[in-house]
Design a protein around this motif. Structure first.
Motif, PDB file in Angstrom:
ATOM      1  N   PHE A 260       0.796  -1.236   0.000  1.00 30.40           N
ATOM      2  CA  PHE A 260       0.000   0.000   0.000  1.00 30.40           C
ATOM      3  C   PHE A 260       0.831   1.290   0.000  1.00 30.40           C
ATOM      4  N   PRO A 261       1.802   1.452   0.926  1.00 32.99           N
ATOM      5  CA  PRO A 261       2.520   2.739   0.952  1.00 32.99           C
ATOM      6  C   PRO A 261       3.272   3.026  -0.344  1.00 32.99           C
ATOM      7  N   THR A 262       3.756   1.970  -1.013  1.00 37.21           N
ATOM      8  CA  THR A 262       4.517   2.222  -2.245  1.00 37.21           C
ATOM      9  C   THR A 262       3.594   2.692  -3.372  1.00 37.21           C
ATOM     10  N   ILE A 263       2.344   2.243  -3.332  1.00 34.53           N
ATOM     11  CA  ILE A 263       1.382   2.729  -4.335  1.00 34.53           C
ATOM     12  C   ILE A 263       1.123   4.213  -4.105  1.00 34.53           C
ATOM     13  N   VAL A 264       0.940   4.568  -2.837  1.00 36.24           N
ATOM     14  CA  VAL A 264       0.700   5.980  -2.512  1.00 36.24           C
ATOM     15  C   VAL A 264       1.886   6.828  -2.966  1.00 36.24           C
ATOM     16  N   ALA A 265       3.113   6.340  -2.662  1.00 29.25           N
ATOM     17  CA  ALA A 265       4.301   7.111  -3.023  1.00 29.25           C
ATOM     18  C   ALA A 265       4.418   7.269  -4.537  1.00 29.25           C
ATOM     19  N   THR A 266       4.104   6.211  -5.270  1.00 33.97           N
ATOM     20  CA  THR A 266       4.187   6.272  -6.734  1.00 33.97           C
ATOM     21  C   THR A 266       3.222   7.314  -7.287  1.00 33.97           C
ATOM     22  N   VAL A 267       1.978   7.219  -6.823  1.00 32.74           N
ATOM     23  CA  VAL A 267       0.969   8.159  -7.315  1.00 32.74           C
ATOM     24  C   VAL A 267       1.343   9.590  -6.910  1.00 32.74           C
ATOM     25  N   TYR A 268       1.799   9.736  -5.674  1.00 33.64           N
ATOM     26  CA  TYR A 268       2.136  11.056  -5.140  1.00 33.64           C
ATOM     27  C   TYR A 268       3.258  11.705  -5.948  1.00 33.64           C
ATOM     28  N   VAL A 269       4.350  10.965  -6.109  1.00 29.00           N
ATOM     29  CA  VAL A 269       5.523  11.560  -6.739  1.00 29.00           C
ATOM     30  C   VAL A 269       5.251  11.852  -8.217  1.00 29.00           C
ATOM     31  N   THR A 270       4.446  10.983  -8.852  1.00 33.38           N
ATOM     32  CA  THR A 270       4.094  11.218 -10.247  1.00 33.38           C
ATOM     33  C   THR A 270       3.218  12.466 -10.366  1.00 33.38           C
ATOM     34  N   ALA A 271       2.297  12.603  -9.419  1.00 30.06           N
ATOM     35  CA  ALA A 271       1.404  13.765  -9.447  1.00 30.06           C
ATOM     36  C   ALA A 271       2.196  15.055  -9.246  1.00 30.06           C
ATOM     37  N   VAL A 272       3.181  15.018  -8.342  1.00 30.67           N
ATOM     38  CA  VAL A 272       3.992  16.214  -8.118  1.00 30.67           C
ATOM     39  C   VAL A 272       4.772  16.565  -9.397  1.00 30.67           C
ATOM     40  N   GLY A 273       5.365  15.540 -10.006  1.00 36.14           N
ATOM     41  CA  GLY A 273       6.100  15.769 -11.255  1.00 36.14           C
ATOM     42  C   GLY A 273       5.191  16.372 -12.314  1.00 36.14           C
ATOM     43  N   PHE A 274       3.965  15.852 -12.386  1.00 31.90           N
ATOM     44  CA  PHE A 274       2.971  16.327 -13.356  1.00 31.90           C
ATOM     45  C   PHE A 274       2.650  17.812 -13.138  1.00 31.90           C
ATOM     46  N   VAL A 275       2.378  18.155 -11.882  1.00 32.93           N
ATOM     47  CA  VAL A 275       2.018  19.545 -11.574  1.00 32.93           C
ATOM     48  C   VAL A 275       3.175  20.496 -11.890  1.00 32.93           C
ATOM     49  N   LEU A 276       4.397  20.029 -11.617  1.00 30.12           N
ATOM     50  CA  LEU A 276       5.549  20.904 -11.831  1.00 30.12           C
ATOM     51  C   LEU A 276       5.898  21.051 -13.310  1.00 30.12           C
ATOM     52  N   VAL A 277       5.721  19.972 -14.071  1.00 29.59           N
ATOM     53  CA  VAL A 277       6.189  20.016 -15.458  1.00 29.59           C
ATOM     54  C   VAL A 277       5.244  20.813 -16.348  1.00 29.59           C
ATOM     55  N   ILE A 278       3.952  20.805 -16.013  1.00 28.63           N
ATOM     56  CA  ILE A 278       2.975  21.389 -16.934  1.00 28.63           C
ATOM     57  C   ILE A 278       3.225  22.868 -17.273  1.00 28.63           C
ATOM     58  N   PRO A 279       3.361  23.735 -16.273  1.00 34.72           N
ATOM     59  CA  PRO A 279       3.527  25.147 -16.653  1.00 34.72           C
ATOM     60  C   PRO A 279       4.792  25.398 -17.483  1.00 34.72           C
TER      61      PRO A 279
END
Ligand code: ATP
Ligand code: MG
Lengths: 260, 272
Positions: free
Chosen positions: B59-78
């Protein structure tokens, strides 16, 4: 020529695309509340000329305009002219209908919105009025939220006309507006032009001589006599005169060639 | 006759070469499914790893994967979209544009472990973000940048010129035209590119191992560390802890990324 007011005055216009000399020494006055047609063989610079009138050529790199064009007496190429407000006053209909990929309503409301109208009731009114003037309201009033791209070609072109009318321009430039659409829509657009004339100054480019004869009050004939020479204005007169009794042999050849 | 034979042989060889792509995918998927399915269960997805064999769940590794990908997504878009809009709509082709393109292409060819190392040195230590979702997301966003930028630029260039002329002809400014007409028209293709890049990011190992850390932790704040599924998989397999759970993790990960790609395809099909 009579003493009507000139809405647009073009004096000694030269136009270059880079090294290519496209138009030479064009001088012509375009009358207010009348329709002026520009005719001539393909490639003689009719579209180029039209785009000079609202400075759409500014968008093409390495073009050069010389001479003077005035709108209501003011030089439209003066350094302090804002092209956006110029184009708002001098609207353009393109050969291929180009509605935006958004709803019919949003297409028509686009212009008013970018010019600062945000009031919904006001926009509703503009949309209805513009679509009505463009003879499209009856066909689309029940589906304003569907995509403009879902309309037929002829309806799309009328949508583009409504879109321009919505910003309340003074001049309408139409570059072969009927070349890509069906006969019924052509009929509608020609009727429309007849009606719009009372309020706007219309300039139309067309390859169809009958259409020029039907819709215009004045006709100008452009011709480039050799492929590598710039086009010139050969003759400019009342449409009736141009089509019945042209004074230049080249005009006559072109018109009769096209009729026969 | 021999001409025809040669032709038939050529076609067969080419067909086999083409078909082997499908075969490799099918084989790999089948292998992962067969090996990973026994590990999968509801508790595998919802529970924490326990004991020396890391039994229990991930479970925690799934959360970390989704979390870190989401952060990368938010940062890369602009940044990526801003750069793409500049390149496609504003920059007159010239030296500066060529430099930007070259930089993007070079960035795309940098091995991911180098992004990891850079992230470790710069974000984790120099900027003091420690092993965290923020460090991981920043490093991932650098990796995604050239990809998203390129696909966005292509999406913008694919917007018909007639739309732009229509807007200018109504007195629209350049920015109004870009924001209200060009970007919405390009949006489905831009989204497709972003989703594909996120699939890549979610499957990335080297970058996040060095930046998000290896701590088994369900991150809540940006400053929290967390071990992603890929890092977890690496540890489980390389340290011989549990090959079964490694394949279970792999199956989930492949399933996630595959659904990303299918979603991207669906988005791409919807345009127009
Ligand atoms: N963007 C451009 N760059 C360079 N040359 C151009 C450009 N647009 C048009 N021309 C050239 O300028 C000349 C006039 O073109 P223009 O499109 O104005 O003619 P036209 O009279 O409108 O023709 P048609 O009746 O076929 O529409 C042609 O020789 C054309 O090749
Ligand atoms: Mg033309």
């Amino acid at each position: 020529m009579n003493g009507d007011t000139f809405k647009i005055n073009v004096e000694h216009l030269d136009f270059h695309y880079g090294d290519f000399f496209a138009l030479e020494d064009i001088s012509v006055g375009i009358r207010q509340y009348a329709t002026t047609a520009f005719i001539g063989p393909s490639g003689c610079g009719k579209s180029t000329f039209l785009r000079c009138l609202n400075r759409m050529n500014d968008l093409i790199p390495e073009t050069k305009v010389e001479g003077k064009i005035t709108l209501d007496g003011n030089d439209i190429y003066a350094p302090d002219v804002d092209t956006a407000s110029l184009r708002r006053r001098v609207g353009m209909i393109f050969q291929a209908p180009n509605p935006f990929p958004m709803s019919i309503y949003d297409n028509v409301a686009y212009g008013p919105r970018i010019h600062g109208t945000t009031n919904k009731a006001q926009l509703d009114e503009i949309v209805e009025k513009s679509l009505t003037r463009a003879a499209l309201w009856k066909e689309v009033s029940g589906k304003l939220n569907t995509s403009g791209l879902a309309l037929s070609g002829g309806q799309q072109q009328r949508l583009c006309i409504a879109r321009v009318i919505a910003v309340d321009p003074e001049v309408l430039l139409m570059d072969e507006p009927c070349s890509a659409i069906d006969p019924t829509s052509i009929q509608k657009i020609e009727d429309l032009m007849d009606e719009l004339k009372s309020k706007y100054t219309i300039v139309i480019v067309t390859h169809n001589m009958q259409q020029a004869a039907r819709v215009s009050d004045w006709t100008a004939f452009f011709l480039a006599e050799h492929a590598d020479r710039p086009a010139k204005l050969i003759e400019y007169d009342k449409t009736d005169t141009m089509f019945t009794n042209p004074s230049d042999k080249r005009t006559e050849d072109y018109i009769t060639g096209r009729f026969g | 006759m021999s001409k025809r034979l040669a032709n038939n042989i050529a076609i067969s060889v080419l067909w086999v070469a083409a078909a082997s792509t499908v075969f490799v995918l099918a084989w790999l998927l089948a292998y992962v499914v067969v090996k990973g399915l026994p590990a999968l269960s509801w508790s595998f997805v919802t529970q924490w790893p326990t004991g020396v064999t890391a039994s229990g769940g991930i479970f925690p590794t799934i959360v970390a994967t989704v979390y870190v990908t989401a952060v990368g997504f938010v940062l890369v878009i602009p940044v990526a979209i801003g750069a793409a809009v500049y390149l496609a709509e504003y920059a007159a082709s010239g030296r500066f544009v060529n430099v930007i393109r070259f930089a993007a292409d070079s960035l795309a060819s940098v091995p991911s472990i180098v992004f990891g190392l850079f992230g470790l040195a710069f974000f984790v230590y120099a900027l003091g973000f420690k092993f965290s979702m923020l460090s991981g997301g920043l490093a991932l966003s650098l990796m995604m940048l050239p990809l998203v930028m390129r696909t966005t630029e292509e999406a913008i260039r694919a917007v018909p010129q007639g739309y732009r002329l229509g807007s200018y002809g109504l007195g629209g400014s350049k920015w109004q035209t870009v924001r209200r007409v060009v970007l919405p028209a390009a949006a489905p293709r831009i989204a497709t590119g972003i989703i594909l890049a996120m699939g890549r990011a979610a499957g990335e190992t080297a970058v996040v191992m060095f930046t998000a850390g290896m701590a088994i932790n369900a991150p809540i704040f940006l400053t929290d560390p967390g071990r992603t599924m890929t890092s977890h998989l690496y540890v489980l397999a390389m340290e011989g802890i549990s090959v079964k759970n490694a394949f279970g993790t792999a199956l989930l990960l492949v399933g996630m990324i595959l659904s990303f790609n299918l979603f991207a395809r669906w988005m791409a099909g919807r345009r127009g």
